[in-house]
Scaffold this motif. Structure first.
Motif, PDB file in Angstrom:
ATOM      1  N   LYS A  49       0.849  -1.191   0.000  1.00 49.13           N
ATOM      2  CA  LYS A  49       0.000   0.000   0.000  1.00 49.13           C
ATOM      3  C   LYS A  49       0.882   1.237   0.000  1.00 49.13           C
ATOM      4  CE  LYS A  49      -4.051  -1.901   0.140  1.00 49.13           C
ATOM      5  NZ  LYS A  49      -5.040  -1.684  -0.904  1.00 49.13           N
ATOM      6  N   GLY A  50       0.410   2.269  -0.651  1.00 49.42           N
ATOM      7  CA  GLY A  50       1.125   3.533  -0.691  1.00 49.42           C
ATOM      8  C   GLY A  50       0.402   4.605   0.093  1.00 49.42           C
ATOM      9  N   GLU A  51       1.178   5.382   0.835  1.00 48.10           N
ATOM     10  CA  GLU A  51       0.706   6.565   1.540  1.00 48.10           C
ATOM     11  C   GLU A  51      -0.545   6.315   2.380  1.00 48.10           C
ATOM     12  OE1 GLU A  51       0.595   9.205  -1.862  1.00 48.10           O
ATOM     13  OE2 GLU A  51       2.586   9.937  -1.338  1.00 48.10           O
ATOM     14  N   MET A  52      -0.475   5.289   3.221  1.00 49.47           N
ATOM     15  CA  MET A  52      -1.534   4.970   4.183  1.00 49.47           C
ATOM     16  C   MET A  52      -0.948   5.091   5.591  1.00 49.47           C
ATOM     17  SD  MET A  52      -4.390   4.158   2.591  1.00 49.47           S
ATOM     18  CE  MET A  52      -5.313   3.291   3.846  1.00 49.47           C
ATOM     19  N   THR A  53      -1.726   5.641   6.512  1.00 49.75           N
ATOM     20  CA  THR A  53      -1.221   5.784   7.870  1.00 49.75           C
ATOM     21  C   THR A  53      -1.251   4.453   8.604  1.00 49.75           C
ATOM     22  OG1 THR A  53      -3.398   6.438   8.712  1.00 49.75           O
ATOM     23  CG2 THR A  53      -1.882   8.216   8.088  1.00 49.75           C
ATOM     24  N   ILE A  54      -0.325   4.357   9.568  1.00 54.22           N
ATOM     25  CA  ILE A  54      -0.290   3.179  10.432  1.00 54.22           C
ATOM     26  C   ILE A  54      -0.405   3.650  11.876  1.00 54.22           C
ATOM     27  CG2 ILE A  54       0.975   1.699   8.842  1.00 54.22           C
ATOM     28  CD1 ILE A  54       3.518   2.299  10.385  1.00 54.22           C
ATOM     29  N   VAL A  55      -1.197   2.938  12.651  1.00 50.79           N
ATOM     30  CA  VAL A  55      -1.381   3.289  14.054  1.00 50.79           C
ATOM     31  C   VAL A  55      -0.349   2.529  14.874  1.00 50.79           C
ATOM     32  CG1 VAL A  55      -2.943   3.250  16.025  1.00 50.79           C
ATOM     33  CG2 VAL A  55      -3.836   3.732  13.730  1.00 50.79           C
ATOM     34  N   ILE A  56       0.508   3.287  15.522  1.00 52.44           N
ATOM     35  CA  ILE A  56       1.513   2.703  16.408  1.00 52.44           C
ATOM     36  C   ILE A  56       0.973   2.679  17.832  1.00 52.44           C
ATOM     37  CG2 ILE A  56       3.809   3.050  17.409  1.00 52.44           C
ATOM     38  CD1 ILE A  56       4.697   4.058  14.637  1.00 52.44           C
ATOM     39  N   LEU A  93       5.436   3.971   1.643  1.00 57.63           N
ATOM     40  CA  LEU A  93       4.964   2.640   1.249  1.00 57.63           C
ATOM     41  C   LEU A  93       4.988   1.724   2.452  1.00 57.63           C
ATOM     42  CD1 LEU A  93       7.051   2.101  -2.024  1.00 57.63           C
ATOM     43  CD2 LEU A  93       4.595   2.525  -1.901  1.00 57.63           C
ATOM     44  N   ILE A  94       4.077   0.761   2.448  1.00 63.26           N
ATOM     45  CA  ILE A  94       4.123  -0.294   3.453  1.00 63.26           C
ATOM     46  C   ILE A  94       3.841  -1.628   2.777  1.00 63.26           C
ATOM     47  CG2 ILE A  94       3.524   1.089   5.481  1.00 63.26           C
ATOM     48  CD1 ILE A  94       0.634   0.076   5.229  1.00 63.26           C
ATOM     49  N   VAL A  95       4.420  -2.667   3.348  1.00 67.92           N
ATOM     50  CA  VAL A  95       4.048  -4.040   3.015  1.00 67.92           C
ATOM     51  C   VAL A  95       3.439  -4.588   4.290  1.00 67.92           C
ATOM     52  CG1 VAL A  95       4.870  -6.342   2.387  1.00 67.92           C
ATOM     53  CG2 VAL A  95       5.874  -4.313   1.304  1.00 67.92           C
ATOM     54  N   GLN A 145      -6.453   3.442   7.739  1.00 66.61           N
ATOM     55  CA  GLN A 145      -5.273   3.175   8.552  1.00 66.61           C
ATOM     56  C   GLN A 145      -5.071   1.671   8.678  1.00 66.61           C
ATOM     57  OE1 GLN A 145      -6.607   4.905  12.220  1.00 66.61           O
ATOM     58  NE2 GLN A 145      -7.897   3.187  12.732  1.00 66.61           N
ATOM     59  N   TYR A 146      -3.853   1.305   9.054  1.00 68.47           N
ATOM     60  CA  TYR A 146      -3.543  -0.084   9.359  1.00 68.47           C
ATOM     61  C   TYR A 146      -2.817  -0.122  10.691  1.00 68.47           C
ATOM     62  CZ  TYR A 146      -4.778  -0.997   4.526  1.00 68.47           C
ATOM     63  OH  TYR A 146      -5.464  -1.084   3.345  1.00 68.47           O
ATOM     64  N   ASP A 147      -2.911  -1.240  11.369  1.00 66.26           N
ATOM     65  CA  ASP A 147      -2.235  -1.411  12.640  1.00 66.26           C
ATOM     66  C   ASP A 147      -0.763  -1.737  12.384  1.00 66.26           C
ATOM     67  OD1 ASP A 147      -2.928  -1.757  15.663  1.00 66.26           O
ATOM     68  OD2 ASP A 147      -1.504  -3.354  15.159  1.00 66.26           O
ATOM     69  N   ALA A 148       0.126  -1.106  13.139  1.00 66.75           N
ATOM     70  CA  ALA A 148       1.563  -1.341  12.964  1.00 66.75           C
ATOM     71  C   ALA A 148       1.932  -2.808  13.134  1.00 66.75           C
ATOM     72  CB  ALA A 148       2.359  -0.480  13.937  1.00 66.75           C
ATOM     73  N   ALA A 149       1.179  -3.543  13.937  1.00 62.28           N
ATOM     74  CA  ALA A 149       1.465  -4.963  14.153  1.00 62.28           C
ATOM     75  C   ALA A 149       1.314  -5.780  12.870  1.00 62.28           C
ATOM     76  CB  ALA A 149       0.550  -5.531  15.245  1.00 62.28           C
ATOM     77  N   ASP A 150       0.571  -5.268  11.894  1.00 57.25           N
ATOM     78  CA  ASP A 150       0.379  -5.972  10.625  1.00 57.25           C
ATOM     79  C   ASP A 150       1.399  -5.581   9.560  1.00 57.25           C
ATOM     80  OD1 ASP A 150      -1.918  -7.523  11.329  1.00 57.25           O
ATOM     81  OD2 ASP A 150      -3.098  -5.672  11.268  1.00 57.25           O
ATOM     82  N   VAL A 151       2.233  -4.578   9.843  1.00 58.35           N
ATOM     83  CA  VAL A 151       3.184  -4.062   8.864  1.00 58.35           C
ATOM     84  C   VAL A 151       4.494  -4.831   8.950  1.00 58.35           C
ATOM     85  CG1 VAL A 151       4.451  -2.013   8.082  1.00 58.35           C
ATOM     86  CG2 VAL A 151       2.094  -1.781   8.917  1.00 58.35           C
ATOM     87  N   VAL A 152       4.971  -5.280   7.796  1.00 56.23           N
ATOM     88  CA  VAL A 152       6.215  -6.036   7.693  1.00 56.23           C
ATOM     89  C   VAL A 152       7.370  -5.130   7.259  1.00 56.23           C
ATOM     90  CG1 VAL A 152       7.321  -7.940   6.438  1.00 56.23           C
ATOM     91  CG2 VAL A 152       4.934  -8.135   7.134  1.00 56.23           C
ATOM     92  N   LEU A 153       7.067  -4.125   6.437  1.00 55.99           N
ATOM     93  CA  LEU A 153       8.062  -3.208   5.893  1.00 55.99           C
ATOM     94  C   LEU A 153       7.470  -1.811   5.808  1.00 55.99           C
ATOM     95  CD1 LEU A 153      10.659  -2.403   4.191  1.00 55.99           C
ATOM     96  CD2 LEU A 153       9.376  -3.189   2.181  1.00 55.99           C
ATOM     97  N   ALA A 154       8.230  -0.815   6.271  1.00 61.47           N
ATOM     98  CA  ALA A 154       7.874   0.594   6.105  1.00 61.47           C
ATOM     99  C   ALA A 154       8.975   1.251   5.270  1.00 61.47           C
ATOM    100  CB  ALA A 154       7.739   1.293   7.448  1.00 61.47           C
ATOM    101  N   ALA A 196      10.643   0.919  14.772  1.00 60.57           N
ATOM    102  CA  ALA A 196      11.357  -0.149  15.473  1.00 60.57           C
ATOM    103  C   ALA A 196      10.660  -0.478  16.794  1.00 60.57           C
ATOM    104  CB  ALA A 196      12.807   0.254  15.719  1.00 60.57           C
ATOM    105  N   LYS A 197      10.278   0.554  17.524  1.00 66.20           N
ATOM    106  CA  LYS A 197       9.602   0.346  18.808  1.00 66.20           C
ATOM    107  C   LYS A 197       8.268  -0.385  18.616  1.00 66.20           C
ATOM    108  CE  LYS A 197       8.900   2.872  23.061  1.00 66.20           C
ATOM    109  NZ  LYS A 197       8.946   4.164  23.717  1.00 66.20           N
ATOM    110  N   ALA A 198       7.627  -0.165  17.463  1.00 65.41           N
ATOM    111  CA  ALA A 198       6.359  -0.838  17.154  1.00 65.41           C
ATOM    112  C   ALA A 198       6.572  -2.273  16.678  1.00 65.41           C
ATOM    113  CB  ALA A 198       5.602  -0.052  16.092  1.00 65.41           C
ATOM    114  N   GLY A 199       7.832  -2.663  16.451  1.00 63.76           N
ATOM    115  CA  GLY A 199       8.129  -4.034  16.047  1.00 63.76           C
ATOM    116  C   GLY A 199       8.062  -4.291  14.552  1.00 63.76           C
ATOM    117  N   ILE A 200       8.082  -3.236  13.736  1.00 63.71           N
ATOM    118  CA  ILE A 200       8.090  -3.419  12.279  1.00 63.71           C
ATOM    119  C   ILE A 200       9.466  -3.953  11.889  1.00 63.71           C
ATOM    120  CG2 ILE A 200       7.920  -2.244  10.047  1.00 63.71           C
ATOM    121  CD1 ILE A 200       5.929  -0.287  11.442  1.00 63.71           C
ATOM    122  N   GLN A 201       9.494  -5.150  11.320  1.00 64.89           N
ATOM    123  CA  GLN A 201      10.745  -5.881  11.116  1.00 64.89           C
ATOM    124  C   GLN A 201      11.701  -5.253  10.105  1.00 64.89           C
ATOM    125  OE1 GLN A 201      11.831  -8.794  12.801  1.00 64.89           O
ATOM    126  NE2 GLN A 201      10.215  -8.041  14.140  1.00 64.89           N
TER     127      GLN A 201
END
Length: 196
Positions: free
Chosen positions: A77-84, A94-96, A109-118, A139-144
């Motif tokens: 997804k492009g240019e979508m916010t993530i909730v940390i 971008l996010i994967v 929005q998407y939850d940071a826990a679901d994000v693999v790449l920012a 990093a603090k949100a655990g995005i790998q």
């Protein structure tokens, strides 16, 4: 007798007044008249400047390359916010994320826990946020995985980072010019050539 011309009234924009304790992640969906791509960092609204052609073409190149190679259990997804958390809702370029996190297309929005790449493409006005503030929060949100993209001699350079589990901070795993070839978070091969 002549009448003096009427002077135009000077008005100032009606900027939103933050509540005590700052804004929350939910406020981004309810505050009226926010500019597109407004982010929430530490409870404060961050407005972005118009993007450059380099920024747009870099995002498009990476978006197309990621979508071409992404496995079925992930989505790009492009240019979508993530909730940390309640006061952090940044918008990576971008996010994967896990495909199971996709809704019916109405999500904002998407939850940071679901994000693999920012991925952040650095702009002159966002250097400090993209190099320091946002990577620490991701990093603090655990995005790998995190990529920071910089402009060098008119071309994109991708700095690749991976979360080190023992320390919870990103460690650099490579700097890529001309071609981005990786095996994590999945097999990726993208020519870093921008359209003209």
């Amino acid at each position: 007798m002549s009448v003096a011309p009427k002077q135009p009234e000077h008005t100032t924009p009606a900027w939103p007044t933050p509540p005590s304790g700052g804004y929350t992640a939910d406020d981004l969906d309810t505050l009226p008249d926010l500019p597109p791509h407004t982010e929430l960092i530490d409870g404060s609204l961050v407005f972005v400047t118009p993007q450059s052609s380099f920024h747009f073409e870099t995002i498009l190149t990476l978006l197309n390359g990621l979508r071409r190679t992404v496995p079925d259990d992930l989505a790009v997804k492009g240019e979508m916010t993530i909730v940390i958390n309640g006061q952090q809702r940044p918008e990576p370029d971008l996010i994967v994320l896990r495909a199971e996190a996709l809704g019916g297309g109405e999500e904002t929005q998407y939850d940071a826990a679901d994000v693999v790449l920012a991925v952040e493409v650095v702009s002159p006005e966002s250097k400090e946020r993209d190099r320091e503030t946002k990577p620490l929060k991701y990093a603090k949100a655990g995005i790998q995985h995190f990529w920071r993209v910089e402009k060098e001699k008119g071309k994109p350079v991708v700095y690749v980072f991976e979360l080190e589990p023992a320390t919870g901070v990103y460690v650099p795993t490579g700097i890529h010019r001309d071609r981005l070839k990786l095996s994590a978070p999945f097999d990726i091969d993208i020519a870093l050539t921008l359209a003209r």
